[in-house]
Design an enzyme around this catalytic site. Structure first.
Site, PDB file in Angstrom:
ATOM      1  N   SER A 163       1.412   9.444  -0.081  1.00  0.00           N
ATOM      2  CA  SER A 163       0.080   8.864   0.022  1.00  0.00           C
ATOM      3  C   SER A 163      -0.987   9.961   0.087  1.00  0.00           C
ATOM      4  O   SER A 163      -1.092  10.770  -0.828  1.00  0.00           O
ATOM      5  CB  SER A 163       0.020   7.919   1.230  1.00  0.00           C
ATOM      6  N   ASP A 262       1.456  -1.880  -5.196  1.00  0.00           N
ATOM      7  CA  ASP A 262       0.655  -0.891  -4.477  1.00  0.00           C
ATOM      8  C   ASP A 262      -0.685  -0.719  -5.174  1.00  0.00           C
ATOM      9  O   ASP A 262      -0.721  -0.480  -6.385  1.00  0.00           O
ATOM     10  CB  ASP A 262       1.407   0.441  -4.451  1.00  0.00           C
ATOM     11  N   HIS A 292       3.290  -0.016  -0.851  1.00  0.00           N
ATOM     12  CA  HIS A 292       2.880   1.312  -0.405  1.00  0.00           C
ATOM     13  C   HIS A 292       3.517   1.641   0.948  1.00  0.00           C
ATOM     14  O   HIS A 292       3.593   0.803   1.843  1.00  0.00           O
ATOM     15  CB  HIS A 292       1.358   1.357  -0.270  1.00  0.00           C
TER      16      HIS A 292
END
Length: 321
Positions: A163, A262, A292
């Site tokens: 991320s 996501d 995610h």
């Protein structure tokens, strides 16, 4: 494809529970978000990751003072110097830290047979852009210069992150290829990375609500990191948006794992395509039916174990030559 049954069950279990972020993002502050997220993580039963030989905390110099880190050492029957992977945790540039991502680091260390240095970079909004990027660059430079001290094999260095941490890993792979005395990076492992802070791609709408990370929270993260001015040129700068960098030749080979459900999926996949167009070896895998952050959910999602195994094999192939 439908959401993976295990992921769907997890989301169903979270329905009705206090969310880590309040729906009114205009009133949400970082301290409240971190506290709610920490409470949620404490109540979760995620596996701790693979067994390793040792882990210890250390610090190294940064532009605003010492930066904390943790070194994970895998079981190494041969006793030889090992490669080194510098890891950056996710959390929207606002939350999380070394402890929240320890299971990923242990698993990568064990399966890739690499030392893993997890970096506790500065968080926003207390330290806004480009503080995190500067800390990440300092970490990789320091790790390369001190490889022998860490017990690592000089010249066998990778970067990795998930991320927001994937953003920082990609920034390092780009920036360190061109500066004087550049650090040679053998590989970059990016797990559902943030790669474009200046634009929202179609997956923001398709998967932007109901899949753990929603588009409102992602927008709030960016406001914390950059300030609320959405027109700021900072958001498009190479230190913020690696996807927008014009020249990508000679960037380290990449393994990029995206999640099907996501909001960040498109930017990860566009980046893999741009790297390939620039002649960079880039392997992209879209993990089907996942959301995610899924790689952190060891012990809850079988996909987490499989994705980390895939990433670790890529690191091992790149670093053990």
């Amino acid at each position: 494809m439908a959401l993976d049954p295990q992921a769907a069950a997890l989301l169903a279990s979270l329905a009705g529970a206090p969310a880590p972020a309040a729906p009114d993002y205009a009133r949400l502050d970082a301290a409240s978000y971190r506290a709610a997220l920490a409470a949620g993580v404490a109540a979760s039963a995620f596996a701790p990751g693979d067994a390793i030989a040792a882990e210890h905390d250390l610090t190294f110099p940064g532009e605003a003072g010492p930066i904390a880190a943790r070194l994970y050492r895998p079981i190494n029957a041969e006793g030889a110097a090992l490669p080194l992977t510098v890891f950056f945790h996710g959390g929207g540039f606002v939350a999380c830290g070394i402890d929240t991502h320890a299971n990923i680091c242990r698993t990568l260390a064990a399966r890739a047979r690499t030392l893993v240095l997890s970096v506790d970079y500065r968080l926003a909004p207390e330290a806004r852009f480009p503080a995190a990027a500067h800390d990440a660059l300092a970490a990789v430079r320091w790790a390369a210069a001190n490889a022998a001290q860490l017990g690592a094999r000089p010249g066998a260095l990778a970067v990795a992150g998930d991320s927001a941490g994937g953003n920082l890993a990609a920034v390092c792979a780009q920036q360190l290829r061109t500066e004087a005395g550049s650090v040679a990076i053998a590989h970059q492992l990016l797990l559902y990375p943030v790669l474009d802070c200046s634009h929202e791609h179609p997956s923001y709408e398709t998967w932007g609500q109901g899949y753990l990370l929603d588009r409102g929270l992602m927008r709030w993260f960016k406001d914390q990191y950059f300030g609320a001015d959405e027109g700021s040129t900072d958001r498009a700068a190479p230190l913020a948006s690696p996807l927008g960098t014009e020249h990508l030749a000679d960037v380290a080979p990449a393994t990029i794992i995206s999640a099907e459900c996501d909001p960040l999926r498109d930017e990860a996949e566009y980046y893999a395509a741009r790297l390939a167009q620039a002649g960079v070896a880039a392997t992209l895998v879209r993990w089907p039916g996942q959301m995610h952050g899924f790689a952190s959910l060891l012990g809850v999602l079988d996909a987490a174990d499989a994705a980390l195994d895939f990433g670790a094999r890529a690191l091992r192939a790149a670093l053990h030559r």
